[in-house]
Design a protein around this motif. Structure first.
Motif, PDB file in Angstrom:
ATOM      1  N   LYS A 141       0.846  -1.192   0.000  1.00 49.29           N
ATOM      2  CA  LYS A 141       0.000   0.000   0.000  1.00 49.29           C
ATOM      3  C   LYS A 141       0.881   1.241   0.000  1.00 49.29           C
ATOM      4  CE  LYS A 141      -0.204   0.169   5.054  1.00 49.29           C
ATOM      5  NZ  LYS A 141      -1.049   0.221   6.268  1.00 49.29           N
ATOM      6  N   TYR A 145      -2.657   4.126  -3.422  1.00 47.74           N
ATOM      7  CA  TYR A 145      -3.084   2.847  -3.965  1.00 47.74           C
ATOM      8  C   TYR A 145      -2.937   1.682  -2.978  1.00 47.74           C
ATOM      9  CZ  TYR A 145      -2.662   5.140  -8.553  1.00 47.74           C
ATOM     10  OH  TYR A 145      -2.793   5.981  -9.615  1.00 47.74           O
ATOM     11  N   ASN A 146      -3.779   0.675  -3.182  1.00 50.26           N
ATOM     12  CA  ASN A 146      -3.538  -0.667  -2.686  1.00 50.26           C
ATOM     13  C   ASN A 146      -2.969  -1.461  -3.865  1.00 50.26           C
ATOM     14  OD1 ASN A 146      -4.598  -0.362  -0.014  1.00 50.26           O
ATOM     15  ND2 ASN A 146      -6.667  -0.413  -0.882  1.00 50.26           N
ATOM     16  N   LYS A 170      -7.400   3.757  -3.574  1.00 47.44           N
ATOM     17  CA  LYS A 170      -7.876   3.479  -2.222  1.00 47.44           C
ATOM     18  C   LYS A 170      -9.403   3.385  -2.134  1.00 47.44           C
ATOM     19  CE  LYS A 170      -4.096   3.553   0.451  1.00 47.44           C
ATOM     20  NZ  LYS A 170      -3.754   2.548   1.472  1.00 47.44           N
ATOM     21  N   SER A 171     -10.083   4.207  -2.889  1.00 44.45           N
ATOM     22  CA  SER A 171     -11.540   4.270  -2.779  1.00 44.45           C
ATOM     23  C   SER A 171     -12.262   3.408  -3.813  1.00 44.45           C
ATOM     24  CB  SER A 171     -12.016   5.717  -2.931  1.00 44.45           C
ATOM     25  OG  SER A 171     -11.618   6.235  -4.191  1.00 44.45           O
TER      26      SER A 171
END
Length: 208
Positions: A141, A145-146, A170-171
C-alpha cells in the motif's frame, strides 16, 4: 512480436511509481481481498480508455500507444489500439483473435501462456485473480493505492514475466494501473481512465 504485444497489452513495470510502498499486514491484506472480491462480483461489463507505455532496452525512446479495453463477464476481453496504429486483440471462446491493421489471425489460447494472462486480467474485474494458482500474491500500500503483486510460480511463465502489479485506488475496487516487468528486462505500464462499469457493450467490440 505478437507475444510481446499481447503481454504488453495487460502488464506493467515494477517500481514505476515513486510513492513509498509498504507491505500490508495480514489483516489489511485479508480486508482488501474481501472488499475487492465482494464489490467486483457485481461487475458484468467494464470499459476503459488506456495509455500504454513500453520501455525496451534496445530503444532510446519509450513506445506510447493509446486504445480502449472492453471486458464482458465471464471471459470476453478486447484490447483495441487506436493510436499511433490500429491493432486489436480479442479473447473469447478460448481463442485469441488478432487484427493487425486489417490482417486477421487467431491463436488457440488453451495451449498458450496467453490463456493464463487473460485469466488474470479477467479475474481483476471479479476478484478471482487473488486465488489464481499460477501466481504467488503479495500485498502493498501507499498513500494513493492498494497494490497486488503477482509473481509466476511456473518456470514456463517466468520465461516471459517476472512480476505483474495491479494498482487499485484506495476508494475503488477496479484496477486503475497495471505494471509488468518482463523476463527480458522490458517494462510496460498501462494507465486506465474514463472507466465505465456495467454500461452496455456492443457485440462488435468483441469481433474483428
Amino acid at each position: 512480436m505478437i507475444k510481446n504485444i499481447a503481454f504488453g497489452a495487460f502488464l506493467l513495470v515494477s517500481g514505476f511509481f515513486f510513492a513509498q510502498n509498504t507491505a500490508m499486514t495480514g489483516t489489511e491484506a485479508k480486508a482488501f481481498v474481501t472488499k475487492v472480491s465482494s464489490e467486483t462480483q457485481q461487475i458484468k461489463t467494464l470499459q476503459s480508455d488506456f495509455t500504454q507505455t513500453k520501455k525496451m532496452d534496445f530503444l532510446d525512446k519509450n513506445i506510447v500507444t493509446y486504445g480502449k479495453m472492453s471486458l464482458k463477464s465471464p471471459n470476453m476481453l478486447s484490447w483495441k489500439y487506436t493510436k499511433p496504429y490500429q491493432y486489436s486483440i480479442v479473447f473469447k471462446e478460448n481463442k485469441i483473435f488478432i487484427n493487425d491493421q486489417g490482417k486477421k489471425s487467431s491463436v488457440d489460447a488453451k495451449s498458450k501462456t496467453f490463456e493464463k494472462i487473460n485469466k488474470l486480467i479477467v479475474g481483476s474485474s471479479n476478484g478471482k485473480m487473488f486465488n489464481d494458482p499460477e501466481f504467488t500474491v503479495t500485498y502493498f500500500k501507499n498513500a494513493t493505492y492498494n497494490i497486488a503483486k503477482f509473481t509466476p510460480k511456473s518456470a514456463q511463465l517466468l520465461k516471459y514475466i517476472k512480476q505483474i502489479e495491479l494498482y487499485f485506488p484506495k476508494s475503488e475496487s477496479t484496477v486503475a494501473q497495471v505494471n509488468m516487468l518482463e523476463a527480458s528486462g522490458d517494462t510496460t505500464n498501462i494507465v486506465f481512465k474514463n472507466t465505465k462499469i456495467n454500461a452496455p457493450i456492443s457485440a462488435s467490440e468483441f469481433s474483428l
